[in-house]
Design a protein around this motif. Structure first.
Motif, PDB file in Angstrom:
ATOM      1  N   ALA A  38       3.759  -2.127  -1.122  1.00  0.00           N
ATOM      2  CA  ALA A  38       4.481  -0.937  -0.666  1.00  0.00           C
ATOM      3  C   ALA A  38       5.144  -1.203   0.680  1.00  0.00           C
ATOM      4  CB  ALA A  38       3.531   0.255  -0.569  1.00  0.00           C
ATOM      5  N   ALA A  39       4.440  -1.886   1.564  1.00  0.00           N
ATOM      6  CA  ALA A  39       5.007  -2.214   2.875  1.00  0.00           C
ATOM      7  C   ALA A  39       6.238  -3.105   2.719  1.00  0.00           C
ATOM      8  CB  ALA A  39       3.960  -2.899   3.751  1.00  0.00           C
ATOM      9  N   ARG A  40       6.145  -4.108   1.856  1.00  0.00           N
ATOM     10  CA  ARG A  40       7.301  -4.986   1.621  1.00  0.00           C
ATOM     11  C   ARG A  40       8.451  -4.219   0.982  1.00  0.00           C
ATOM     12  NH1 ARG A  40       3.326  -8.674   0.277  1.00  0.00           N
ATOM     13  NH2 ARG A  40       3.526  -8.258  -1.946  1.00  0.00           N
ATOM     14  N   HIS A  41       8.143  -3.365   0.017  1.00  0.00           N
ATOM     15  CA  HIS A  41       9.164  -2.593  -0.697  1.00  0.00           C
ATOM     16  C   HIS A  41       9.907  -1.646   0.253  1.00  0.00           C
ATOM     17  CE1 HIS A  41      10.924  -1.122  -4.418  1.00  0.00           C
ATOM     18  NE2 HIS A  41      10.715   0.106  -4.014  1.00  0.00           N
ATOM     19  N   LEU A  42       9.171  -1.050   1.192  1.00  0.00           N
ATOM     20  CA  LEU A  42       9.775  -0.112   2.141  1.00  0.00           C
ATOM     21  C   LEU A  42      10.315  -0.803   3.384  1.00  0.00           C
ATOM     22  CD1 LEU A  42       7.140   2.758   1.913  1.00  0.00           C
ATOM     23  CD2 LEU A  42       9.463   2.785   0.992  1.00  0.00           C
ATOM     24  N   GLY A  43       9.953  -2.065   3.587  1.00  0.00           N
ATOM     25  CA  GLY A  43      10.412  -2.798   4.758  1.00  0.00           C
ATOM     26  C   GLY A  43       9.742  -2.357   6.044  1.00  0.00           C
ATOM     27  N   ILE A  44       8.445  -2.030   5.953  1.00  0.00           N
ATOM     28  CA  ILE A  44       7.694  -1.553   7.113  1.00  0.00           C
ATOM     29  C   ILE A  44       6.406  -2.360   7.247  1.00  0.00           C
ATOM     30  CG2 ILE A  44       8.633   0.786   6.982  1.00  0.00           C
ATOM     31  CD1 ILE A  44       6.068   1.679   5.601  1.00  0.00           C
ATOM     32  N   ALA A  45       5.708  -2.170   8.354  1.00  0.00           N
ATOM     33  CA  ALA A  45       4.429  -2.843   8.593  1.00  0.00           C
ATOM     34  C   ALA A  45       3.326  -2.183   7.766  1.00  0.00           C
ATOM     35  CB  ALA A  45       4.069  -2.787  10.069  1.00  0.00           C
ATOM     36  N   LEU A  46       2.293  -2.935   7.461  1.00  0.00           N
ATOM     37  CA  LEU A  46       1.177  -2.441   6.664  1.00  0.00           C
ATOM     38  C   LEU A  46       0.506  -1.233   7.321  1.00  0.00           C
ATOM     39  CD1 LEU A  46      -0.623  -2.794   4.195  1.00  0.00           C
ATOM     40  CD2 LEU A  46      -1.964  -4.435   5.500  1.00  0.00           C
ATOM     41  N   ILE A  47       0.371  -1.248   8.632  1.00  0.00           N
ATOM     42  CA  ILE A  47      -0.259  -0.120   9.330  1.00  0.00           C
ATOM     43  C   ILE A  47       0.538   1.157   9.124  1.00  0.00           C
ATOM     44  CG2 ILE A  47       0.834  -0.541  11.569  1.00  0.00           C
ATOM     45  CD1 ILE A  47      -2.754   0.289  11.526  1.00  0.00           C
ATOM     46  N   ARG A  48       1.849   1.034   8.990  1.00  0.00           N
ATOM     47  CA  ARG A  48       2.721   2.190   8.756  1.00  0.00           C
ATOM     48  C   ARG A  48       2.438   2.811   7.389  1.00  0.00           C
ATOM     49  NH1 ARG A  48       4.446   6.170  10.536  1.00  0.00           N
ATOM     50  NH2 ARG A  48       6.468   6.625   9.763  1.00  0.00           N
ATOM     51  N   VAL A  49       2.100   1.970   6.403  1.00  0.00           N
ATOM     52  CA  VAL A  49       1.735   2.488   5.076  1.00  0.00           C
ATOM     53  C   VAL A  49       0.495   3.369   5.212  1.00  0.00           C
ATOM     54  CG1 VAL A  49       0.931   1.869   2.761  1.00  0.00           C
ATOM     55  CG2 VAL A  49       2.781   0.582   3.819  1.00  0.00           C
ATOM     56  N   GLY A  50      -0.474   2.912   6.001  1.00  0.00           N
ATOM     57  CA  GLY A  50      -1.668   3.719   6.236  1.00  0.00           C
ATOM     58  C   GLY A  50      -1.342   5.050   6.887  1.00  0.00           C
ATOM     59  N   MET A  51      -0.404   5.037   7.825  1.00  0.00           N
ATOM     60  CA  MET A  51      -0.010   6.287   8.482  1.00  0.00           C
ATOM     61  C   MET A  51       0.711   7.208   7.500  1.00  0.00           C
ATOM     62  SD  MET A  51       1.140   4.765  12.170  1.00  0.00           S
ATOM     63  CE  MET A  51       1.610   6.340  12.848  1.00  0.00           C
ATOM     64  N   LEU A  52       1.541   6.643   6.623  1.00  0.00           N
ATOM     65  CA  LEU A  52       2.228   7.460   5.622  1.00  0.00           C
ATOM     66  C   LEU A  52       1.240   8.072   4.637  1.00  0.00           C
ATOM     67  CD1 LEU A  52       5.348   5.206   4.935  1.00  0.00           C
ATOM     68  CD2 LEU A  52       5.343   7.451   6.045  1.00  0.00           C
ATOM     69  N   ILE A  53       0.192   7.332   4.301  1.00  0.00           N
ATOM     70  CA  ILE A  53      -0.855   7.880   3.428  1.00  0.00           C
ATOM     71  C   ILE A  53      -1.576   9.019   4.145  1.00  0.00           C
ATOM     72  CG2 ILE A  53      -3.082   7.401   2.342  1.00  0.00           C
ATOM     73  CD1 ILE A  53      -2.012   4.540   1.824  1.00  0.00           C
ATOM     74  N   ALA A  54      -1.958   8.787   5.400  1.00  0.00           N
ATOM     75  CA  ALA A  54      -2.700   9.794   6.168  1.00  0.00           C
ATOM     76  C   ALA A  54      -1.878  11.068   6.370  1.00  0.00           C
ATOM     77  CB  ALA A  54      -3.114   9.221   7.517  1.00  0.00           C
ATOM     78  N   ASN A  55      -0.562  10.929   6.488  1.00  0.00           N
ATOM     79  CA  ASN A  55       0.305  12.093   6.678  1.00  0.00           C
ATOM     80  C   ASN A  55       0.748  12.726   5.365  1.00  0.00           C
ATOM     81  OD1 ASN A  55       0.355  12.203   9.513  1.00  0.00           O
ATOM     82  ND2 ASN A  55       1.767  10.476   9.564  1.00  0.00           N
ATOM     83  N   GLY A  56       0.343  12.166   4.243  1.00  0.00           N
ATOM     84  CA  GLY A  56       0.644  12.757   2.949  1.00  0.00           C
ATOM     85  C   GLY A  56       2.000  12.384   2.376  1.00  0.00           C
ATOM     86  N   HIS A  57       2.666  11.384   2.927  1.00  0.00           N
ATOM     87  CA  HIS A  57       3.974  10.989   2.421  1.00  0.00           C
ATOM     88  C   HIS A  57       3.862   9.983   1.278  1.00  0.00           C
ATOM     89  CE1 HIS A  57       5.637  13.269   5.661  1.00  0.00           C
ATOM     90  NE2 HIS A  57       5.094  12.485   6.570  1.00  0.00           N
ATOM     91  N   LEU A  58       2.766   9.241   1.225  1.00  0.00           N
ATOM     92  CA  LEU A  58       2.474   8.354   0.104  1.00  0.00           C
ATOM     93  C   LEU A  58       1.169   8.825  -0.537  1.00  0.00           C
ATOM     94  CD1 LEU A  58       3.250   4.783   1.527  1.00  0.00           C
ATOM     95  CD2 LEU A  58       4.662   6.169   0.021  1.00  0.00           C
ATOM     96  N   THR A  59       1.097   8.709  -1.854  1.00  0.00           N
ATOM     97  CA  THR A  59      -0.080   9.173  -2.587  1.00  0.00           C
ATOM     98  C   THR A  59      -1.047   8.015  -2.805  1.00  0.00           C
ATOM     99  OG1 THR A  59       1.342  10.744  -3.733  1.00  0.00           O
ATOM    100  CG2 THR A  59      -0.836  10.349  -4.683  1.00  0.00           C
ATOM    101  N   PRO A  60      -2.268   8.116  -2.282  1.00  0.00           N
ATOM    102  CA  PRO A  60      -3.241   7.034  -2.484  1.00  0.00           C
ATOM    103  C   PRO A  60      -3.700   6.979  -3.933  1.00  0.00           C
ATOM    104  CG  PRO A  60      -4.269   8.871  -1.362  1.00  0.00           C
ATOM    105  CD  PRO A  60      -2.819   9.210  -1.492  1.00  0.00           C
ATOM    106  N   ALA A  61      -3.998   5.772  -4.398  1.00  0.00           N
ATOM    107  CA  ALA A  61      -4.449   5.588  -5.774  1.00  0.00           C
ATOM    108  C   ALA A  61      -5.274   4.305  -5.867  1.00  0.00           C
ATOM    109  CB  ALA A  61      -3.250   5.500  -6.712  1.00  0.00           C
ATOM    110  N   HIS A  62      -6.075   4.229  -6.920  1.00  0.00           N
ATOM    111  CA  HIS A  62      -6.823   3.019  -7.257  1.00  0.00           C
ATOM    112  C   HIS A  62      -6.297   2.519  -8.592  1.00  0.00           C
ATOM    113  CE1 HIS A  62      -9.834   3.218  -4.128  1.00  0.00           C
ATOM    114  NE2 HIS A  62     -10.082   4.479  -4.421  1.00  0.00           N
ATOM    115  N   ASN A  63      -6.220   1.198  -8.751  1.00  0.00           N
ATOM    116  CA  ASN A  63      -5.849   0.661 -10.058  1.00  0.00           C
ATOM    117  C   ASN A  63      -7.101   0.604 -10.926  1.00  0.00           C
ATOM    118  OD1 ASN A  63      -7.243  -1.609  -9.179  1.00  0.00           O
ATOM    119  ND2 ASN A  63      -5.532  -3.003  -9.378  1.00  0.00           N
TER     120      ASN A  63
END
Length: 102
Positions: A38-63
């Motif tokens: 997701a970080a590579r796809h969005l062109g952002i740092a991995l920590i930013r993905v965590g912040m987007l999850i925490a703020n509700g902009h990305l939906t967490p999931a398990h495979n």
């Protein structure tokens, strides 16, 4: 098991844990994306993905294997929002997310 092997196993498990303090649904492989992808796809740092999850902009999931990640639909929605959002919309989102962290 040697100390080094135990340490490596502990680090491996820690790396698979992800950022989840939120409840995450289990989804099929085609609907799941790792946080690193997701970080590579969005062109952002991995920590930013965590912040987007925490703020509700990305939906967490398990495979099906239980690995932490996000839904591909939420990544696509985030990418679309970033491409089309106006500067005032981005500023409003930044302000809202900052207030949520306080």
């Amino acid at each position: 098991m040697t100390d080094q092997k135990r340490r490596q196993e502990r680090l491996r498990r820690r790396g698979e844990r992800g950022y989840f303090l939120l409840r995450a649904d289990r989804v099929e492989d085609h609907a799941w994306m790792s946080q690193q992808e997701a970080a590579r796809h969005l062109g952002i740092a991995l920590i930013r993905v965590g912040m987007l999850i925490a703020n509700g902009h990305l939906t967490p999931a398990h495979n099906p294997n239980g690995h932490a990640g996000v839904t591909t639909i939420s990544v696509q929605a985030e990418k679309t929002w970033r491409a089309n959002a106006t500067i005032p919309a981005k500023c409003a989102r930044l302000l809202k997310d900052t207030i949520n962290w306080i």
